[in-house]
Write a protein that holds these residues in place. Structure first.
Motif, PDB file in Angstrom:
ATOM      1  N   GLY A  92      47.805  42.619  43.404  1.00  0.00           N
ATOM      2  CA  GLY A  92      48.760  41.838  43.369  1.00  0.00           C
ATOM      3  C   GLY A  92      48.351  40.222  43.115  1.00  0.00           C
ATOM      4  O   GLY A  92      49.507  39.057  43.593  1.00  0.00           O
ATOM      5  N   ARG A  93      47.420  40.082  42.917  1.00  0.00           N
ATOM      6  CA  ARG A  93      46.834  38.714  42.668  1.00  0.00           C
ATOM      7  C   ARG A  93      46.016  38.347  41.616  1.00  0.00           C
ATOM      8  O   ARG A  93      45.296  39.427  41.090  1.00  0.00           O
ATOM      9  N   LYS A  94      45.979  37.349  40.973  1.00  0.00           N
ATOM     10  CA  LYS A  94      45.096  36.748  39.915  1.00  0.00           C
ATOM     11  C   LYS A  94      43.676  36.315  40.379  1.00  0.00           C
ATOM     12  O   LYS A  94      43.743  35.599  41.502  1.00  0.00           O
ATOM     13  N   MET A  95      42.703  36.586  39.516  1.00  0.00           N
ATOM     14  CA  MET A  95      41.436  35.852  39.772  1.00  0.00           C
ATOM     15  C   MET A  95      41.110  35.240  38.572  1.00  0.00           C
ATOM     16  O   MET A  95      41.045  35.493  37.419  1.00  0.00           O
ATOM     17  N   VAL A  96      40.635  33.906  39.203  1.00  0.00           N
ATOM     18  CA  VAL A  96      39.958  32.748  38.309  1.00  0.00           C
ATOM     19  C   VAL A  96      38.680  32.443  38.622  1.00  0.00           C
ATOM     20  O   VAL A  96      38.627  31.752  40.006  1.00  0.00           O
ATOM     21  N   LYS A  97      37.477  32.452  37.901  1.00  0.00           N
ATOM     22  CA  LYS A  97      36.247  31.732  38.303  1.00  0.00           C
ATOM     23  C   LYS A  97      35.755  30.855  37.172  1.00  0.00           C
ATOM     24  O   LYS A  97      36.052  31.093  35.961  1.00  0.00           O
ATOM     25  N   LEU A  98      35.384  29.783  37.624  1.00  0.00           N
ATOM     26  CA  LEU A  98      34.654  28.719  36.676  1.00  0.00           C
ATOM     27  C   LEU A  98      33.339  28.651  37.083  1.00  0.00           C
ATOM     28  O   LEU A  98      32.869  28.364  38.362  1.00  0.00           O
ATOM     29  N   ASN A  99      32.356  29.057  36.260  1.00  0.00           N
ATOM     30  CA  ASN A  99      30.925  29.088  36.489  1.00  0.00           C
ATOM     31  C   ASN A  99      30.551  29.695  37.687  1.00  0.00           C
ATOM     32  O   ASN A  99      29.930  29.281  38.662  1.00  0.00           O
ATOM     33  N   LYS A 100      31.302  30.884  37.793  1.00  0.00           N
ATOM     34  CA  LYS A 100      31.103  31.970  39.106  1.00  0.00           C
ATOM     35  C   LYS A 100      31.817  31.483  40.356  1.00  0.00           C
ATOM     36  O   LYS A 100      31.649  32.108  41.150  1.00  0.00           O
ATOM     37  N   THR A 101      32.257  30.194  40.282  1.00  0.00           N
ATOM     38  CA  THR A 101      33.165  29.652  41.495  1.00  0.00           C
ATOM     39  C   THR A 101      34.574  29.934  41.477  1.00  0.00           C
ATOM     40  O   THR A 101      35.266  29.746  40.456  1.00  0.00           O
ATOM     41  N   ARG A 102      35.142  30.699  42.534  1.00  0.00           N
ATOM     42  CA  ARG A 102      36.457  31.123  42.305  1.00  0.00           C
ATOM     43  C   ARG A 102      37.404  29.800  42.676  1.00  0.00           C
ATOM     44  O   ARG A 102      37.112  28.962  43.553  1.00  0.00           O
ATOM     45  N   LEU A 103      38.280  29.667  41.846  1.00  0.00           N
ATOM     46  CA  LEU A 103      39.290  28.384  41.809  1.00  0.00           C
ATOM     47  C   LEU A 103      40.381  28.977  42.643  1.00  0.00           C
ATOM     48  O   LEU A 103      41.112  30.095  42.874  1.00  0.00           O
ATOM     49  N   ASP A 104      40.867  28.001  43.755  1.00  0.00           N
ATOM     50  CA  ASP A 104      41.930  27.993  44.518  1.00  0.00           C
ATOM     51  C   ASP A 104      43.092  27.997  43.581  1.00  0.00           C
ATOM     52  O   ASP A 104      44.311  28.659  43.962  1.00  0.00           O
ATOM     53  N   ARG A 105      43.232  27.016  42.715  1.00  0.00           N
ATOM     54  CA  ARG A 105      44.373  26.900  41.769  1.00  0.00           C
ATOM     55  C   ARG A 105      44.139  27.105  40.282  1.00  0.00           C
ATOM     56  O   ARG A 105      42.960  26.582  40.049  1.00  0.00           O
ATOM     57  N   ILE A 106      45.063  27.697  39.640  1.00  0.00           N
ATOM     58  CA  ILE A 106      44.858  27.605  38.117  1.00  0.00           C
ATOM     59  C   ILE A 106      44.908  26.396  37.593  1.00  0.00           C
ATOM     60  O   ILE A 106      44.302  26.117  36.403  1.00  0.00           O
ATOM     61  N   SER A 107      45.512  25.338  38.340  1.00  0.00           N
ATOM     62  CA  SER A 107      45.540  24.050  37.652  1.00  0.00           C
ATOM     63  C   SER A 107      44.265  23.328  37.507  1.00  0.00           C
ATOM     64  O   SER A 107      44.254  22.635  36.695  1.00  0.00           O
ATOM     65  N   GLU A 108      43.192  23.709  38.271  1.00  0.00           N
ATOM     66  CA  GLU A 108      42.195  23.263  37.957  1.00  0.00           C
ATOM     67  C   GLU A 108      41.280  23.567  36.765  1.00  0.00           C
ATOM     68  O   GLU A 108      40.577  22.843  36.351  1.00  0.00           O
ATOM     69  N   LEU A 109      41.905  24.759  36.167  1.00  0.00           N
ATOM     70  CA  LEU A 109      41.082  25.203  34.904  1.00  0.00           C
ATOM     71  C   LEU A 109      41.831  24.248  33.621  1.00  0.00           C
ATOM     72  O   LEU A 109      40.889  23.907  32.804  1.00  0.00           O
ATOM     73  N   LEU A 110      43.036  23.759  34.050  1.00  0.00           N
ATOM     74  CA  LEU A 110      43.661  22.991  32.959  1.00  0.00           C
ATOM     75  C   LEU A 110      42.704  21.626  32.578  1.00  0.00           C
ATOM     76  O   LEU A 110      43.063  20.939  31.688  1.00  0.00           O
TER      77      LEU A 110
END
Length: 366
Positions: A92-110
């Motif tokens: 029930g949750r989304k996973m997002v990693k940037l350079n193998k580091t999990r992001l707390d917020r999707i907004s960090e990707l933007l």
């Protein structure tokens, strides 16, 4: 900016696809329903963190599978990055990693990558509801200004709390309502000011792009008039007008149980030669102006971020005549990397493009 590689696992109709793209032009052909748009959706999701179709994450999982995963390498002005994202309905949750580091917020990707998609549905930008045009403004500003994203998140939080108070009791505590008013004004005024700045930049881009697509010299005007304002004023002035509007609407809001004024209710009006495009525009005028709007959004991101967004063309050539197809294709050359989806290879397509044909679920490189 360009996407170097992407791997799709259990995403929509794609069980396992591992693709390497050209930094410039990529063409994806295949019969209708073969999954071409699903690839564009994956690219959009990888960069923006959600579906351009506004589909919930659980609907993106391949039938009879328990998760989906996207893994991509993207070249940006700051260097090559890796983005991994996925979703499991069971967890029930989304996973997002940037350079193998999990992001707390999707907004960090933007703040790292950006993407713009053109599709036949863009015609709703000009003939659809104000909500669609508000989302258009918000997406451009979210992808260029972290402060706007923060203000938008705070405004939505305050709006939700204020509406709960208005619905909850017949006569809300005036002191508590005043607290929410103050916060609504603070964050809402910042959104309005940034929208004014955006529209002032956008109108020249839209006219230049439209005149490149059409021989019609008509002027397109964009009208954003919160609280009756016709042009940007100081932040303090916007705050004053917002407070006055809230006070004037207080009795109606108490009766109806929700907030009646603010940037969540604003509209962007589009005029074509002085007449409302929504009311008087032809199908062809709607099509060309909406295309110019979406292209101008992409150019705005390119200028503001000093890094060109990835631009996706989802079968937008199909409804254009040969002249406008040629003109629109020339527009694609203004961007670093583009993806063009079409049932068949356009006759005007350049040989230097990387070409994929989707057949029976497999991407065949041509």
């Amino acid at each position: 900016m360009y996407i170097d590689k992407i791997k799709l696992t259990n995403f929509r109709s794609h069980k396992d696809a591992d693709l390497t793209f050209d930094p410039s032009i990529n063409l994806i052909t295949g019969r209708n329903g073969s999954g071409k748009t699903n690839l564009l959706e994956a690219i959009y999701y990888l960069t923006i963190g959600k579906s351009h179709r506004k589909s919930p994450d659980k609907d993106l999982v391949m039938f009879d599978e328990t998760y989906f995963r996207l893994d991509g390498y993207i070249a940006t002005k700051e260097g090559r990055i890796r983005i991994e994202t996925g979703f499991s309905p069971e967890q029930g949750r989304k996973m997002v990693k940037l350079n193998k580091t999990r992001l707390d917020r999707i907004s960090e990707l933007l703040q790292k990558v950006s993407c713009v998609q053109l599709s036949p549905d863009d015609i709703e930008l000009t003939r659809g509801s104000p909500l669609i045009r508000r989302h258009f403004m918000d997406m451009a500003l979210v992808l260029t200004a972290p402060s706007y994203l923060h203000a938008l998140q705070e405004y939505r939080r305050v709006l939700s709390q204020r509406n709960e108070l208005l619905r909850g009791v017949s006569v809300p505590d005036p002191t508590l309502l005043g607290v929410w008013d103050d916060q609504l004004v603070e964050w809402g005024a910042r959104l309005i000011l940034k929208r004014f700045e955006f529209i002032n930049r956008l109108v020249d881009l839209v006219n230049k792009l439209y005149h490149s697509l059409s021989s019609n010299p008509v002027h397109i005007s964009l009208s954003y008039t919160p609280f009756g304002l016709s042009e940007a004023v100081s932040l303090e002035r916007i705050q004053t007008l917002f407070r006055e509007k809230l006070a004037n609407n207080r009795a109606r809001e108490l009766k109806q149980g929700y907030t009646l004024t603010g940037p969540h209710r604003d509209n962007l009006r589009i005029a074509f030669g002085g007449l409302s495009l929504k009311r008087f525009g032809s199908q062809g005028q709607h099509r060309l102006v909406s295309t110019a709007l979406r292209l101008s959004q992409a150019l705005y991101l390119k200028e503001e971020n000093e890094d060109c967004p990835v631009v996706l063309f989802d079968d937008v050539f199909a409804e254009l005549d040969s002249q406008h197809k040629e003109l629109l294709f020339q527009m694609t050359l203004r961007f670093d990397q583009v993806f063009i989806v079409s049932p068949q290879e356009p006759k005007i397509f350049p040989r230097q493009a990387k070409k994929f044909h989707l057949q029976d679920g497999d991407f065949l490189q041509k």
